[in-house]
Design an enzyme around this catalytic site. Structure first.
Site, PDB file in Angstrom:
ATOM      1  N   LEU A 151       7.030   5.438   3.107  1.00 50.79           N
ATOM      2  CA  LEU A 151       7.843   5.904   1.974  1.00 50.79           C
ATOM      3  C   LEU A 151       7.076   6.910   1.119  1.00 50.79           C
ATOM      4  O   LEU A 151       5.843   6.913   1.086  1.00 50.79           O
ATOM      5  CB  LEU A 151       8.292   4.718   1.113  1.00 50.79           C
ATOM      6  N   GLU A 153       6.584   8.222  -2.773  1.00 47.87           N
ATOM      7  CA  GLU A 153       6.865   7.916  -4.172  1.00 47.87           C
ATOM      8  C   GLU A 153       7.831   8.966  -4.692  1.00 47.87           C
ATOM      9  O   GLU A 153       7.747  10.137  -4.333  1.00 47.87           O
ATOM     10  CB  GLU A 153       5.568   7.924  -4.990  1.00 47.87           C
ATOM     11  N   ALA A 253       2.715  26.098  -0.949  1.00 47.97           N
ATOM     12  CA  ALA A 253       1.347  26.219  -1.468  1.00 47.97           C
ATOM     13  C   ALA A 253       1.328  25.697  -2.903  1.00 47.97           C
ATOM     14  O   ALA A 253       2.345  25.662  -3.581  1.00 47.97           O
ATOM     15  CB  ALA A 253       0.915  27.678  -1.433  1.00 47.97           C
ATOM     16  N   CYS A 261      -2.380   8.296  -1.635  1.00 49.89           N
ATOM     17  CA  CYS A 261      -2.447   8.171  -0.174  1.00 49.89           C
ATOM     18  C   CYS A 261      -3.238   9.263   0.524  1.00 49.89           C
ATOM     19  O   CYS A 261      -4.222   8.969   1.196  1.00 49.89           O
ATOM     20  CB  CYS A 261      -1.030   8.115   0.392  1.00 49.89           C
TER      21      CYS A 261
HETATM   22  P1  NAD Z   1      -0.674  -0.624  -5.830  1.00 52.79           P
HETATM   23  O1  NAD Z   1      -2.096  -0.507  -6.259  1.00 52.79           O
HETATM   24  O2  NAD Z   1       0.399   0.060  -6.593  1.00 52.79           O
HETATM   25  O3  NAD Z   1      -0.276  -2.181  -5.769  1.00 52.79           O
HETATM   26  C1  NAD Z   1      -1.046  -3.169  -5.153  1.00 52.79           C
HETATM   27  C2  NAD Z   1      -0.673  -4.528  -5.777  1.00 52.79           C
HETATM   28  O4  NAD Z   1      -1.341  -5.570  -5.051  1.00 52.79           O
HETATM   29  C3  NAD Z   1      -1.103  -4.683  -7.236  1.00 52.79           C
HETATM   30  O5  NAD Z   1       0.016  -5.082  -8.015  1.00 52.79           O
HETATM   31  C4  NAD Z   1      -2.157  -5.790  -7.196  1.00 52.79           C
HETATM   32  O6  NAD Z   1      -2.170  -6.620  -8.359  1.00 52.79           O
HETATM   33  C5  NAD Z   1      -1.728  -6.584  -5.970  1.00 52.79           C
HETATM   34  N1  NAD Z   1      -2.784  -7.412  -5.378  1.00 52.79           N
HETATM   35  C6  NAD Z   1      -4.093  -7.089  -5.142  1.00 52.79           C
HETATM   36  N2  NAD Z   1      -4.720  -8.133  -4.549  1.00 52.79           N
HETATM   37  C7  NAD Z   1      -3.796  -9.118  -4.386  1.00 52.79           C
HETATM   38  C8  NAD Z   1      -3.829 -10.421  -3.816  1.00 52.79           C
HETATM   39  N3  NAD Z   1      -4.948 -10.915  -3.262  1.00 52.79           N
HETATM   40  N4  NAD Z   1      -2.685 -11.160  -3.830  1.00 52.79           N
HETATM   41  C9  NAD Z   1      -1.554 -10.666  -4.383  1.00 52.79           C
HETATM   42  N5  NAD Z   1      -1.455  -9.443  -4.918  1.00 52.79           N
HETATM   43  C10 NAD Z   1      -2.563  -8.670  -4.926  1.00 52.79           C
HETATM   44  O7  NAD Z   1      -0.646  -0.171  -4.305  1.00 52.79           O
HETATM   45  P2  NAD Z   1       0.500   0.662  -3.516  1.00 52.79           P
HETATM   46  O8  NAD Z   1       0.516   2.074  -3.963  1.00 52.79           O
HETATM   47  O9  NAD Z   1       1.756  -0.148  -3.519  1.00 52.79           O
HETATM   48  O10 NAD Z   1      -0.134   0.646  -2.057  1.00 52.79           O
HETATM   49  C11 NAD Z   1      -0.219  -0.531  -1.273  1.00 52.79           C
HETATM   50  C12 NAD Z   1      -0.619  -0.162   0.136  1.00 52.79           C
HETATM   51  O11 NAD Z   1       0.419   0.623   0.735  1.00 52.79           O
HETATM   52  C13 NAD Z   1      -1.883   0.702   0.240  1.00 52.79           C
HETATM   53  O12 NAD Z   1      -2.563   0.363   1.416  1.00 52.79           O
HETATM   54  C14 NAD Z   1      -1.329   2.104   0.346  1.00 52.79           C
HETATM   55  O13 NAD Z   1      -2.216   2.977   1.016  1.00 52.79           O
HETATM   56  C15 NAD Z   1      -0.081   1.880   1.166  1.00 52.79           C
HETATM   57  N6  NAD Z   1       0.960   2.887   0.973  1.00 52.79           N
HETATM   58  C16 NAD Z   1       1.218   3.386  -0.268  1.00 52.79           C
HETATM   59  C17 NAD Z   1       2.235   4.317  -0.442  1.00 52.79           C
HETATM   60  C18 NAD Z   1       2.527   4.911  -1.792  1.00 52.79           C
HETATM   61  O14 NAD Z   1       3.256   5.903  -1.844  1.00 52.79           O
HETATM   62  N7  NAD Z   1       2.028   4.354  -2.877  1.00 52.79           N
HETATM   63  C19 NAD Z   1       2.998   4.728   0.660  1.00 52.79           C
HETATM   64  C20 NAD Z   1       2.739   4.183   1.916  1.00 52.79           C
HETATM   65  C21 NAD Z   1       1.707   3.255   2.054  1.00 52.79           C
END
Ligand code: NAD
Length: 433
Positions: A151, A153, A253, A261
């Site tokens: 996805l 953002e 650009a 990410c």
């Molecule tokens: P984020 O930092 O917004 O959220 C992570 C959440 O996990 C936080 O609320 C944190 O409190 C919680 N957390 C941490 N440790 C925990 C535990 N042990 N138990 C329960 N909750 C816990 O992260 P995000 O942007 O949602 O990204 C999450 C993953 O998805 C990453 O690996 C990222 O690379 C990937 N990703 C992100 C996007 C994006 O657009 N943000 C898109 C695709 C993939």
């Protein structure tokens, strides 16, 4: 289906809400009690268009709940998603401490056969480590599946409900069938569910982000060449984008990629390659180009106003790393504003959503903020456009000119036309135009 989603960030919250929207019974678990408290009250702690409304509806209908307690969600779930953060460690590799902590907590709470899904972006081999971490803490039967998330953002709900593809890495037929059933409502229009082995699924996510980052750095270098030879990036972009082999999307650009990410995933794949004795030269160049591109606007501003910017004041429009999000992680605005402050300038910033984030995590009171875009321009030496929010596209340029001390525009996203602005009496600086 009964589902638990661990981690309620941009990915977990969107995934949990969308799974509830498609009729599943979803429990979202996070260790951040303050966040969970807000979510229980129907307050979404991030800005993502459409999310709050969808979340409230599903909470109201009883399909979506929030908790800090793994025991309230995991034992009853058929599928548990791990969607916690994977920030870069000191050496650039993905730090898996949250993923493995979540895996152990899930293991301690399993009650019967469960499919545990890595949705976080994790390096090849992580599913194996997750499997080992869970196995240490339970005698229950379980499978680990890799299901990376693609996805964007700002368009996350749409991307999740209508994905281009769903990638599933699994070594278990039983788990693969559970995943097919869960995703069936999202692929009715015929977009594929791609099954593959786990390492391929894990690597697919990094390859996708690395390719997109490469496209950005490539176009930024083409823009810099345009400046050098007197060509126009917009013409070149249209010229190559109409070639079906290239395609017209993702060819703009600008002032470099940011966000949570691309920077971290490019770093992580370079590290993974190094660990295996492979030198990923293209991606190292992509990173290097991005680093210098983030400085481009500061160099242009200093080229126009001099190295010493003491006594100068700049209006910044846009702080988030892209429009329609409040996310400022690795945003070019951090580098540009940082550069301006280092050179002694004062900055007044406006962003529709990211001001709180900027104040809390980046510049505090070192810059001024306003919630009226035109107010930022008052007595400023120039307007510096850093994020292409729609509301910036058609300002009243007469009013902009009247408010600025000098009519100078630095357009980091090429959203304005040089011809139009110059006709109106502005000095215009774009990227490769
Ligand atoms: P984020 O930092 O917004 O959220 C992570 C959440 O996990 C936080 O609320 C944190 O409190 C919680 N957390 C941490 N440790 C925990 C535990 N042990 N138990 C329960 N909750 C816990 O992260 P995000 O942007 O949602 O990204 C999450 C993953 O998805 C990453 O690996 C990222 O690379 C990937 N990703 C992100 C996007 C994006 O657009 N943000 C898109 C695709 C993939």
């Amino acid at each position: 289906m009964r589902i638990a989603v661990v981690g309620t960030g941009y990915v977990g919250l969107v995934a949990g809400t969308c799974f509830a929207e498609s009729g599943n019974d979803v429990v979202c678990i996070d260790i951040d009690a303050e966040k969970v408290g807000k979510l229980k009250a129907g307050i979404v702690p991030i800005y993502e268009p459409g999310l709050e409304e969808l979340l409230r509806r599903n909470v109201h209908d009883g399909r979506l709940t929030f908790t800090t307690d793994y025991a309230a969600g995991v034992p009853r779930a058929q599928v548990v998603f791990i969607a916690v953060g994977t920030p870069p460690g000191e050496d650039g590799s993905a730090d898996l401490k949250h993923v493995l902590a979540a895996a152990r907590s899930i293991g301690r709470n399993l009650a019967s056969y469960t499919v545990v899904v890595d949705k976080s972006t994790v390096p090849v081999g992580t599913a194996e480590r997750v499997r080992a971490a869970i196995a240490e803490t339970t005698a229950c039967e379980f499978d680990v599946v890799s299901n990376p998330e693609f996805l964007k953002e700002g368009a996350a709900i749409d991307d999740f409900l209508k994905p281009d593809r769903v990638v599933i890495g699994s070594e278990s037929q039983r788990a693969a069938e559970v995943m097919d059933e869960l995703y069936a409502p999202f692929v009715r229009t015929g977009n594929p569910i791609l099954h593959m082995d786990i390492p391929s699924a894990e690597l697919t996510k990094y390859a996708a982000n690395a390719m997109l980052a490469t496209r950005i750095s490539f176009m930024n270098e083409i823009a810099n060449i345009c400046t050098a030879v007197g060509a126009k990036i917009d013409s070149v972009r249209r010229g190559i984008g109409s070639d079906a082999r290239i395609g017209s999307r993702f060819l703009f650009a600008g002032i470099g990629y940011g966000g949570s990410c691309f920077p971290k995933d490019v770093q992580a794949i370079v590290r993974t390659a190094e660990e295996r004795g492979y030198d990923f030269r293209i991606l190292k160049a992509v990173e290097e180009v991005n680093r210098t591109q983030k400085r481009l606007m500061v160099d242009r501003i200093q080229g126009r106003f001099g190295q010493d910017l003491r006594g100068r004041r700049f209006a910044v429009w846009g702080l988030s790393f892209k429009p329609n999000t409040d996310d400022m992680r690795e945003a070019p605005a951090i580098d540009v504003i940082g550069g301006l402050l280092d050179a002694g300038a004062r900055v007044v910033a406006y962003d529709p959503e990211a001001i709180a984030e900027c104040r809390r995590h980046h510049f505090g009171d070192r810059i001024e903020y306003t919630d009226v875009p035109m107010a930022a321009l008052k007595q400023a030496d120039a307007l510096v456009l850093l994020t292409e929010w729609n509301e910036f596209r058609r300002p009243d340029f007469d009013a902009v000119k009247a408010a600025l001390k000098t009519p100078v525009v630095f357009d980091g996203r090429n959203i304005y036309s040089r011809g139009t602005l110059e006709k109106l009496g502005f000095e215009y600086f774009g990227v490769g135009s």
